[in-house]
Design an enzyme around this catalytic site. Sequence first.
Site, PDB file in Angstrom:
ATOM      1  N   ASN A  17       1.055  -1.269   0.086  1.00 60.83           N
ATOM      2  CA  ASN A  17       0.008  -0.181  -0.133  1.00 60.83           C
ATOM      3  C   ASN A  17       0.949   1.306  -0.057  1.00 60.83           C
ATOM      4  O   ASN A  17       1.522   1.546   0.873  1.00 60.83           O
ATOM      5  CB  ASN A  17      -0.818  -0.009   1.108  1.00 60.83           C
ATOM      6  CG  ASN A  17      -1.717   1.209   1.611  1.00 60.83           C
ATOM      7  OD1 ASN A  17      -1.880   1.889   0.347  1.00 60.83           O
ATOM      8  ND2 ASN A  17      -2.369   1.427   2.811  1.00 60.83           N
ATOM      9  N   TRP A  18       1.204   1.831  -1.216  1.00 66.16           N
ATOM     10  CA  TRP A  18       1.993   2.927  -1.182  1.00 66.16           C
ATOM     11  C   TRP A  18       1.470   4.211  -0.735  1.00 66.16           C
ATOM     12  O   TRP A  18       2.304   5.090  -0.580  1.00 66.16           O
ATOM     13  CB  TRP A  18       2.440   3.439  -2.506  1.00 66.16           C
ATOM     14  CG  TRP A  18       3.349   2.150  -3.398  1.00 66.16           C
ATOM     15  CD1 TRP A  18       3.831   1.115  -2.759  1.00 66.16           C
ATOM     16  CD2 TRP A  18       3.734   2.119  -4.902  1.00 66.16           C
ATOM     17  NE1 TRP A  18       4.645   0.396  -3.585  1.00 66.16           N
ATOM     18  CE2 TRP A  18       4.389   1.003  -4.784  1.00 66.16           C
ATOM     19  CE3 TRP A  18       3.483   2.826  -6.064  1.00 66.16           C
ATOM     20  CZ2 TRP A  18       5.217   0.742  -5.887  1.00 66.16           C
ATOM     21  CZ3 TRP A  18       3.840   2.444  -7.012  1.00 66.16           C
ATOM     22  CH2 TRP A  18       4.946   1.324  -7.190  1.00 66.16           C
ATOM     23  N   LYS A  19       0.084   4.216  -0.308  1.00 65.84           N
ATOM     24  CA  LYS A  19      -0.443   5.417   0.171  1.00 65.84           C
ATOM     25  C   LYS A  19      -0.267   6.777  -0.888  1.00 65.84           C
ATOM     26  O   LYS A  19      -0.242   6.399  -1.858  1.00 65.84           O
ATOM     27  CB  LYS A  19       0.114   5.685   1.591  1.00 65.84           C
ATOM     28  CG  LYS A  19      -0.167   4.540   2.349  1.00 65.84           C
ATOM     29  CD  LYS A  19       0.005   4.916   3.871  1.00 65.84           C
ATOM     30  CE  LYS A  19      -0.323   3.465   4.748  1.00 65.84           C
ATOM     31  NZ  LYS A  19       0.108   3.588   6.038  1.00 65.84           N
ATOM     32  N   HIS A 102      -9.537   1.591   5.005  1.00 60.53           N
ATOM     33  CA  HIS A 102      -8.218   1.687   5.653  1.00 60.53           C
ATOM     34  C   HIS A 102      -8.254   2.613   6.753  1.00 60.53           C
ATOM     35  O   HIS A 102      -9.103   4.008   6.625  1.00 60.53           O
ATOM     36  CB  HIS A 102      -7.324   2.172   4.607  1.00 60.53           C
ATOM     37  CG  HIS A 102      -5.574   2.224   5.086  1.00 60.53           C
ATOM     38  ND1 HIS A 102      -5.258   3.445   5.915  1.00 60.53           N
ATOM     39  CD2 HIS A 102      -4.908   1.249   5.234  1.00 60.53           C
ATOM     40  CE1 HIS A 102      -4.064   2.847   6.292  1.00 60.53           C
ATOM     41  NE2 HIS A 102      -3.500   1.610   5.740  1.00 60.53           N
ATOM     42  N   GLU A 104      -6.653   5.434   7.382  1.00 60.90           N
ATOM     43  CA  GLU A 104      -6.435   6.663   6.896  1.00 60.90           C
ATOM     44  C   GLU A 104      -7.684   7.101   6.340  1.00 60.90           C
ATOM     45  O   GLU A 104      -7.976   8.346   6.415  1.00 60.90           O
ATOM     46  CB  GLU A 104      -4.918   6.752   6.174  1.00 60.90           C
ATOM     47  CG  GLU A 104      -3.914   6.437   7.205  1.00 60.90           C
ATOM     48  CD  GLU A 104      -2.894   6.012   6.610  1.00 60.90           C
ATOM     49  OE1 GLU A 104      -2.643   5.904   5.271  1.00 60.90           O
ATOM     50  OE2 GLU A 104      -1.860   5.473   7.546  1.00 60.90           O
ATOM     51  N   GLU A 172      -5.167  -4.434  10.984  1.00 55.86           N
ATOM     52  CA  GLU A 172      -4.082  -3.438  11.085  1.00 55.86           C
ATOM     53  C   GLU A 172      -4.302  -2.459  12.411  1.00 55.86           C
ATOM     54  O   GLU A 172      -5.040  -1.509  12.120  1.00 55.86           O
ATOM     55  CB  GLU A 172      -4.080  -2.456   9.902  1.00 55.86           C
ATOM     56  CG  GLU A 172      -3.916  -3.255   8.500  1.00 55.86           C
ATOM     57  CD  GLU A 172      -3.577  -2.173   7.716  1.00 55.86           C
ATOM     58  OE1 GLU A 172      -2.291  -2.553   6.853  1.00 55.86           O
ATOM     59  OE2 GLU A 172      -3.892  -1.013   7.184  1.00 55.86           O
ATOM     60  N   GLY A 178       2.785   2.722  10.632  1.00 54.96           N
ATOM     61  CA  GLY A 178       3.743   3.797  10.339  1.00 54.96           C
ATOM     62  C   GLY A 178       4.436   4.190  11.686  1.00 54.96           C
ATOM     63  O   GLY A 178       4.972   5.176  11.664  1.00 54.96           O
ATOM     64  N   SER A 218       3.687  -1.552  10.408  1.00 56.65           N
ATOM     65  CA  SER A 218       5.127  -1.714  10.323  1.00 56.65           C
ATOM     66  C   SER A 218       5.555  -3.122  10.031  1.00 56.65           C
ATOM     67  O   SER A 218       6.868  -3.641  10.527  1.00 56.65           O
ATOM     68  CB  SER A 218       5.466  -1.264  11.793  1.00 56.65           C
ATOM     69  OG  SER A 218       5.079  -0.307  12.209  1.00 56.65           O
ATOM     70  N   GLY A 239       3.005  -1.072   4.467  1.00 53.53           N
ATOM     71  CA  GLY A 239       2.880   0.497   3.860  1.00 53.53           C
ATOM     72  C   GLY A 239       4.433   1.080   3.721  1.00 53.53           C
ATOM     73  O   GLY A 239       4.869   0.617   2.501  1.00 53.53           O
ATOM     74  N   GLY A 240       4.902   1.663   4.557  1.00 54.12           N
ATOM     75  CA  GLY A 240       6.339   2.239   4.610  1.00 54.12           C
ATOM     76  C   GLY A 240       7.418   1.342   3.985  1.00 54.12           C
ATOM     77  O   GLY A 240       8.033   1.698   2.951  1.00 54.12           O
TER      78      GLY A 240
HETATM   79  P1  PGA Z   1       2.946   0.719   7.605  1.00 50.21           P
HETATM   80  O1  PGA Z   1       1.384   0.824   7.111  1.00 50.21           O
HETATM   81  O2  PGA Z   1       3.466  -0.667   7.016  1.00 50.21           O
HETATM   82  O3  PGA Z   1       3.623   1.833   6.860  1.00 50.21           O
HETATM   83  O4  PGA Z   1       2.771   0.477   9.033  1.00 50.21           O
HETATM   84  C1  PGA Z   1       0.599  -0.222   6.891  1.00 50.21           C
HETATM   85  C2  PGA Z   1      -0.653   0.367   6.446  1.00 50.21           C
HETATM   86  O5  PGA Z   1      -1.214   1.277   6.851  1.00 50.21           O
HETATM   87  O6  PGA Z   1      -1.358  -0.459   5.377  1.00 50.21           O
END
Ligand code: PGA
Length: 254
Positions: A17-19, A102, A104, A172, A178, A218, A239-240
């Site tokens: 998930n590149w956001k 998600h 966010e 999650e 993050g 993470s 994500g990250g």
């Molecule tokens: P993260 O994000 O790996 O940066 O913690 C995961 C996500 O929000 O899908």
Amino acid sequence: MGRCGVRVMRKELIFANWKMHMTNSEAVKYGLKFRKLVAGVNADIGICPPFTALSDLHEVLRGSGIRLGAQDVFYEEEGAYTSGISPHMLANVGVEYVIIGHSERRNVFGDTYEIVNKKLWMALRHRFKVILCIGEDIKTRKSGKTNRFLRAQLKAAFKDIPDVSDVSIAYEPLWAIGTGKTATPKECEEEHKYIRSVVRKMYGDRAAEQMRIIYGGSVKPSNAHELKIQPDNDGALVGGASLDVKSFAQIVTK
Ligand code: PGA
């Protein structure tokens, strides 16, 4: 072998998930490298870039078996919805998977339980595979209400949805997204088991055993393996660490 004699093999599901990261040209460069690094891996691997990079990434990934996912979809087919992205638009650029709910989206863009449910309904109607995200914040965890909260999120998302065979769930926890703070393998397994039990109550044994429940928060090369080997964990939403092509490839191949 699942409970009650239902025998099901769940294929691993690992998505990036590149956001709100990556321009088109960065996405193309990444895609060309990534398809070489993960060639031959037997898992459902995919990337969810920003909407703007979907089309170009689709071209770059063609024939690789790597799936293309969107980070969201709107719950109407078309119309006067400025900035909305419809299911048809996504299907037209090769999208097979859609992330819905998600944290966010829920917390920054205001997706309510009802909106998540409407998006899920629309995505399934258009035959997308859905990665539905749920997870508690730190206050909920500290007050011992995690399971109750996850159950409420699931019930609301699945309201009036008759069939969840195209849905996977990403657990999650918000305190792990993050932050560099990952759920322990034990915490991950406990919650995934609980989530599967809720799915079992709502949709029966077969649906519960078939449901892929993946972990996000993470995930990185150093912890991917111990999370991936938990019996009720079927993959990862990253994500990250997915922004670096080598580290995402390592997570996939660990
Ligand atoms: P993260 O994000 O790996 O940066 O913690 C995961 C996500 O929000 O899908």
